[in-house]
Write an enzyme that holds these catalytic residues in place. Sequence first.
Site, PDB file in Angstrom:
ATOM      1  NE  ARG A  87      -9.248 -12.546  16.937  1.00 22.47           N
ATOM      2  CZ  ARG A  87      -7.995 -12.191  16.651  1.00 22.47           C
ATOM      3  NH1 ARG A  87      -7.520 -12.323  15.428  1.00 22.47           N
ATOM      4  NH2 ARG A  87      -7.199 -11.731  17.596  1.00 22.47           N
TER       5      ARG A  87
ATOM      6  CG  HIS B  14      -4.079 -16.319  13.629  1.00 27.65           C
ATOM      7  ND1 HIS B  14      -5.084 -16.414  14.548  1.00 27.65           N
ATOM      8  CD2 HIS B  14      -3.698 -15.004  13.645  1.00 27.65           C
ATOM      9  CE1 HIS B  14      -5.316 -15.233  15.101  1.00 27.65           C
ATOM     10  NE2 HIS B  14      -4.475 -14.348  14.560  1.00 27.65           N
TER      11      HIS B  14
END
Length: 304
Positions: free
Chosen positions: A219, A267
Amino acid sequence: MLTVLFAAPSLWPEYRDTLPQALTEAGIAATLVTEADPAAVDYIVYAPASPLQDFTPYTRTKAVLNLWAGVERIVGNPTHTQPLTRMVDPGLTEGMVEWVVGHSLRHHLGMDRHIVNPGHVWDPTCPPLARERPVTILGMGALGSACATALRALNFPVTGWSRTPKPGNLHGEDGLRQALSTAQILITLLPKTPETENLLNADRLALLPKGAVILNPGRGPLIDDDALLAALDRGQIGHATLDVFRVEPLPQDHPYWTHPNVTVTPHIAADTRAITSSKVIAENIRRGEAGEPLLHLVDRRLGY
Ligand code: NAP
């Protein structure tokens, strides 16, 4: 007959066939719907971008089954009191292993020198063997441990670090210092929680061997961005390959886009696959109905 609310509208086309099939195979009689009277819903299949944010009227719901591995966008929702599961999906895990191994090998083998070589430089320097390239993985859960297994199969010496003590892994602040001190390649596969935010700050980046490479498919907030950019500018960090960011999509004017030693991937390290994750959802509903413990239950206190 159970009512299962699929509350992730953008993903419905992927699941409209696979999920009913998986429920049938698990022996569950259920009506799968994308809209329902909240008071009639037994289970909610959820994704963080869902418009459903107020769980208060879902008084009969026995569990919320998240389609993503990361739960930081739902775990703090005060209206959500039902048990919450996160996704551990074979497809997701395979994807992450491939991304991590691929990007590790890119840096280990120095592939960039040969792919972009405008001067046609003939440099016969061989890269070291994997056995000579220590790798550290921060976060040895479902994804980190699968990546460790794959990298070890290639002979990389892998050090793992997690929150709780586990055989063969490091933990705690001293363990983190030790894990960072040897890491020529550092992989972060931690969840975003209050404890992990800015874990990689200036002091900890300074503990890495000079020129270390960072891969972050965990993250964005795990890393202090300013500290990383400064460490890249000094050469303390040789390269950062980043898949996740504080703001996504990464803003066009963010310095990561133009830094010569940063690779941005959007991502895409790993995605939940409907074909495999539908079976996990169905198995959890089966367990819920049989009174068995749910798989991959989130501990709200810990945030993951
Ligand atoms: P997981 O099974 O819950 O594993 C999390 C790991 O992090 C565990 O080893 C845990 O330690 C460790 N950890 C948590 N808090 C910690 C702390 N404060 N200090 C040290 N270690 C800590 O999660 P997962 O399925 O492997 O997924 C990891 C993360 O990957 C997700 O949360 C998500 O953010 C990210 N992800 C990214 C993508 C992508 O496409 N980029 C896709 C999927 C997932 P213990 O083992 O001791 O509990």
